[in-house]
Motif scaffolding. Structure first.
Motif, PDB file in Angstrom:
ATOM      1  N   HIS A   2       0.851  -1.187   0.000  1.00  0.00           N
ATOM      2  CA  HIS A   2       0.000   0.000   0.000  1.00  0.00           C
ATOM      3  C   HIS A   2       0.886   1.236   0.000  1.00  0.00           C
ATOM      4  N   CYS A   3       0.502   2.245  -0.777  1.00  0.00           N
ATOM      5  CA  CYS A   3       1.345   3.424  -0.943  1.00  0.00           C
ATOM      6  C   CYS A   3       0.514   4.684  -0.744  1.00  0.00           C
ATOM      7  N   THR A   4       0.923   5.535   0.201  1.00  0.00           N
ATOM      8  CA  THR A   4       0.194   6.776   0.468  1.00  0.00           C
ATOM      9  C   THR A   4       0.900   8.004  -0.085  1.00  0.00           C
ATOM     10  N   LYS A   5       2.175   7.850  -0.500  1.00  0.00           N
ATOM     11  CA  LYS A   5       2.955   9.023  -0.925  1.00  0.00           C
ATOM     12  C   LYS A   5       4.005   8.596  -1.929  1.00  0.00           C
ATOM     13  N   PHE A   6       4.708   9.566  -2.483  1.00  0.00           N
ATOM     14  CA  PHE A   6       5.847   9.308  -3.353  1.00  0.00           C
ATOM     15  C   PHE A   6       7.093   9.728  -2.593  1.00  0.00           C
ATOM     16  N   GLY A   7       7.657   8.766  -1.867  1.00  0.00           N
ATOM     17  CA  GLY A   7       8.806   9.049  -1.019  1.00  0.00           C
ATOM     18  C   GLY A   7      10.053   8.333  -1.490  1.00  0.00           C
ATOM     19  N   GLY A   8      11.035   8.227  -0.595  1.00  0.00           N
ATOM     20  CA  GLY A   8      12.315   7.639  -0.961  1.00  0.00           C
ATOM     21  C   GLY A   8      12.219   6.186  -1.383  1.00  0.00           C
ATOM     22  N   THR A   9      11.421   5.387  -0.677  1.00  0.00           N
ATOM     23  CA  THR A   9      11.284   3.978  -1.021  1.00  0.00           C
ATOM     24  C   THR A   9      10.623   3.814  -2.384  1.00  0.00           C
ATOM     25  N   GLU A  10       9.574   4.603  -2.633  1.00  0.00           N
ATOM     26  CA  GLU A  10       8.884   4.537  -3.923  1.00  0.00           C
ATOM     27  C   GLU A  10       9.816   4.964  -5.057  1.00  0.00           C
ATOM     28  N   ARG A  11      10.625   5.991  -4.788  1.00  0.00           N
ATOM     29  CA  ARG A  11      11.569   6.449  -5.809  1.00  0.00           C
ATOM     30  C   ARG A  11      12.570   5.354  -6.165  1.00  0.00           C
ATOM     31  N   PHE A  12      13.102   4.657  -5.139  1.00  0.00           N
ATOM     32  CA  PHE A  12      14.079   3.604  -5.416  1.00  0.00           C
ATOM     33  C   PHE A  12      13.424   2.468  -6.193  1.00  0.00           C
ATOM     34  N   LEU A  13      12.215   2.073  -5.790  1.00  0.00           N
ATOM     35  CA  LEU A  13      11.493   1.019  -6.502  1.00  0.00           C
ATOM     36  C   LEU A  13      11.229   1.428  -7.944  1.00  0.00           C
ATOM     37  N   LEU A  14      10.808   2.678  -8.151  1.00  0.00           N
ATOM     38  CA  LEU A  14      10.561   3.197  -9.495  1.00  0.00           C
ATOM     39  C   LEU A  14      11.812   3.086 -10.360  1.00  0.00           C
ATOM     40  N   GLU A  15      12.952   3.533  -9.829  1.00  0.00           N
ATOM     41  CA  GLU A  15      14.181   3.525 -10.617  1.00  0.00           C
ATOM     42  C   GLU A  15      14.676   2.103 -10.873  1.00  0.00           C
ATOM     43  N   LEU A  16      14.471   1.212  -9.906  1.00  0.00           N
ATOM     44  CA  LEU A  16      14.847  -0.184 -10.107  1.00  0.00           C
ATOM     45  C   LEU A  16      14.014  -0.794 -11.235  1.00  0.00           C
ATOM     46  N   CYS A  17      12.710  -0.539 -11.221  1.00  0.00           N
ATOM     47  CA  CYS A  17      11.832  -1.048 -12.277  1.00  0.00           C
ATOM     48  C   CYS A  17      12.157  -0.401 -13.621  1.00  0.00           C
ATOM     49  N   ARG A  18      12.453   0.904 -13.599  1.00  0.00           N
ATOM     50  CA  ARG A  18      12.802   1.591 -14.845  1.00  0.00           C
ATOM     51  C   ARG A  18      14.038   0.951 -15.497  1.00  0.00           C
ATOM     52  N   SER A  19      15.022   0.590 -14.658  1.00  0.00           N
ATOM     53  CA  SER A  19      16.233  -0.025 -15.202  1.00  0.00           C
ATOM     54  C   SER A  19      15.925  -1.362 -15.875  1.00  0.00           C
ATOM     55  N   GLN A  20      14.941  -2.086 -15.348  1.00  0.00           N
ATOM     56  CA  GLN A  20      14.551  -3.359 -15.948  1.00  0.00           C
ATOM     57  C   GLN A  20      13.803  -3.149 -17.263  1.00  0.00           C
ATOM     58  N   VAL A  21      12.957  -2.125 -17.310  1.00  0.00           N
ATOM     59  CA  VAL A  21      12.251  -1.789 -18.549  1.00  0.00           C
ATOM     60  C   VAL A  21      13.254  -1.406 -19.633  1.00  0.00           C
ATOM     61  N   GLN A  22      14.248  -0.622 -19.256  1.00  0.00           N
ATOM     62  CA  GLN A  22      15.258  -0.168 -20.219  1.00  0.00           C
ATOM     63  C   GLN A  22      16.109  -1.315 -20.745  1.00  0.00           C
ATOM     64  N   SER A  23      16.162  -2.423 -20.004  1.00  0.00           N
ATOM     65  CA  SER A  23      16.894  -3.592 -20.480  1.00  0.00           C
ATOM     66  C   SER A  23      16.025  -4.513 -21.328  1.00  0.00           C
ATOM     67  N   GLY A  24      14.789  -4.055 -21.608  1.00  0.00           N
ATOM     68  CA  GLY A  24      13.909  -4.802 -22.503  1.00  0.00           C
ATOM     69  C   GLY A  24      12.917  -5.721 -21.826  1.00  0.00           C
ATOM     70  N   LYS A  25      12.766  -5.632 -20.519  1.00  0.00           N
ATOM     71  CA  LYS A  25      11.849  -6.508 -19.804  1.00  0.00           C
ATOM     72  C   LYS A  25      10.484  -5.850 -19.617  1.00  0.00           C
TER      73      LYS A  25
END
Length: 365
Positions: A2-25
């Motif tokens: 569950h997510c109530t805000k866009f904080g540090g944890t959400e930012r790290f998760l976002l960037e981790l997922c973005r890196s996977q998308v950029q690798s073609g996944k």
């Protein structure tokens, strides 16, 4: 999750997922409720990350079934869990049992209680890789899991370029003005959410003791709404709006941190504390409870001080001491920034975390 805000944890998760998308996944992020932050939802979409909401009404059985159905429809090659409840851990373990080709990875944050949750331990034994976010979490897992479970600790981190950090620091007068903070006060700040484990009661009681002795101190609490019960508690402690400011839930809370002089993390449990890491990145002196991963961010006598969790009087003593030592606070702040650069830089830690997850996937093939 569950997510109530866009904080540090959400930012790290976002960037981790973005890196996977950029690798073609293809990347799918699952939540049990829609993230409440419009900004976070927009950033997920912009990064090409699919958002799936499985509404469970907080019921374990529904959560288990809904998550299994999601896995069956997506047929993922890799499941990476992050802040999951036991039913969702069970769903991952069950799916991994029936589909032996899928790889199970957990980015793990829990520092206590796992010894009492035998089902969660059973599920984690079935994972191919567990990535603890701190040494404290690693030690906790090693004490309850068998030695054949693969553990590779990686710190999370925060993303701020040097120029961006300097601009934030220079905006301190404007941020204070926007928050209507009294001029020429020593501002104690903390980013929390309203849960007993975060120690808001310890912070308020400790600060109320210092407020009686030092009229030039002000408390800024970021991330908690000014509910009626909280207002009543503040009134009982003799803390009015002239002594305490509550911002409510906000995105990017780090952008308010330059307003403060001393950051406090009063948690009773904390795997690492990315809000604490964000404060370190801005060069703030730190004060935190001696629990979980907090001592990995605060080195006593170097960039801050520690106190026993749940001890407001000990916290009060530390507050009064640091408020009267501006040169010491400046030294601690400079060292905080240095420790952040060495240990918690988001780009470096993102690369390390992505590498260990990607290497695990290659080994599975």
């Amino acid at each position: 999750m569950h997510c109530t805000k866009f904080g540090g944890t959400e930012r790290f998760l976002l960037e981790l997922c973005r890196s996977q998308v950029q690798s073609g996944k293809r990347v799918v992020v699952q939540y049990e409720k829609p993230p409440e932050s419009n900004l976070y939802r927009r950033e997920l979409k912009r990064a090409g990350i699919e958002l799936q909401v499985t509404k469970t009404q907080g019921k374990p059985a529904i959560s288990l079934v809904a998550t299994l159905r999601l896995y069956q429809s997506i047929q993922p090659a890799q499941v990476v869990t992050h802040f999951l409840s036991t039913p969702q851990l069970l769903a991952a373990a069950v799916y991994g049992f029936y589909d032996r080709s899928v790889q199970l990875v957990s980015i793990f944050h829990l520092t206590s209680g796992l010894r009492h949750f035998s089902l969660a331990r059973f599920c984690l034994q079935r994972f191919d890789l567990i990535v603890p976010v701190s040494k404290a979490v690693t030690a906790q897992l090693q004490s309850v899991l068998s030695s054949n479970v693969a553990l590779q600790q990686r710190y999370l981190g925060t993303f701020r370029h040097q120029r961006e950090l300097q601009l934030l620091i220079k905006s301190r007068p404007q941020i204070r003005h926007n928050l209507k903070l009294p001029k020429e006060v020593f501002v104690v700040g903390s980013t929390l959410f309203d849960h007993p484990v975060k120690g808001l009661d310890t912070l308020l009681e400790g600060f109320s003791s210092t407020a009686l002795k030092n009229r030039s101190m002000h408390l800024l609490v970021i991330g908690i709404e000014p509910s009626l019960p909280l207002q009543e508690k503040l009134s009982r402690l003799g803390l009015g709006e002239d002594r305490v400011t509550l911002t409510g839930i906000v995105d990017n809370a780090v952008e308010l941190l330059p307003a403060i002089d001393l950051y406090v993390q009063p948690s009773r449990q904390e795997a690492l504390g990315l809000a604490l890491v964000e404060a370190a990145s801005l060069g703030l002196p730190l004060l935190g409870s001696d629990v979980g991963g907090i001592p990995e961010v605060i080195k006593p006598g170097y960039n801050g001080e520690l106190f026993e969790p749940g001890h407001p009087q000990q916290l009060a003593g530390k507050l009064l001491h640091l408020a009267s030592q501006p040169e010491l606070c400046a030294e601690y702040g400079a060292n905080s920034r240095q420790l952040w650069a060495q240990r918690f830089d988001g780009n470096a830690n993102l690369a390390r975390t992505a590498a260990v997850i990607n290497d695990a996937a290659k080994q599975r093939k």
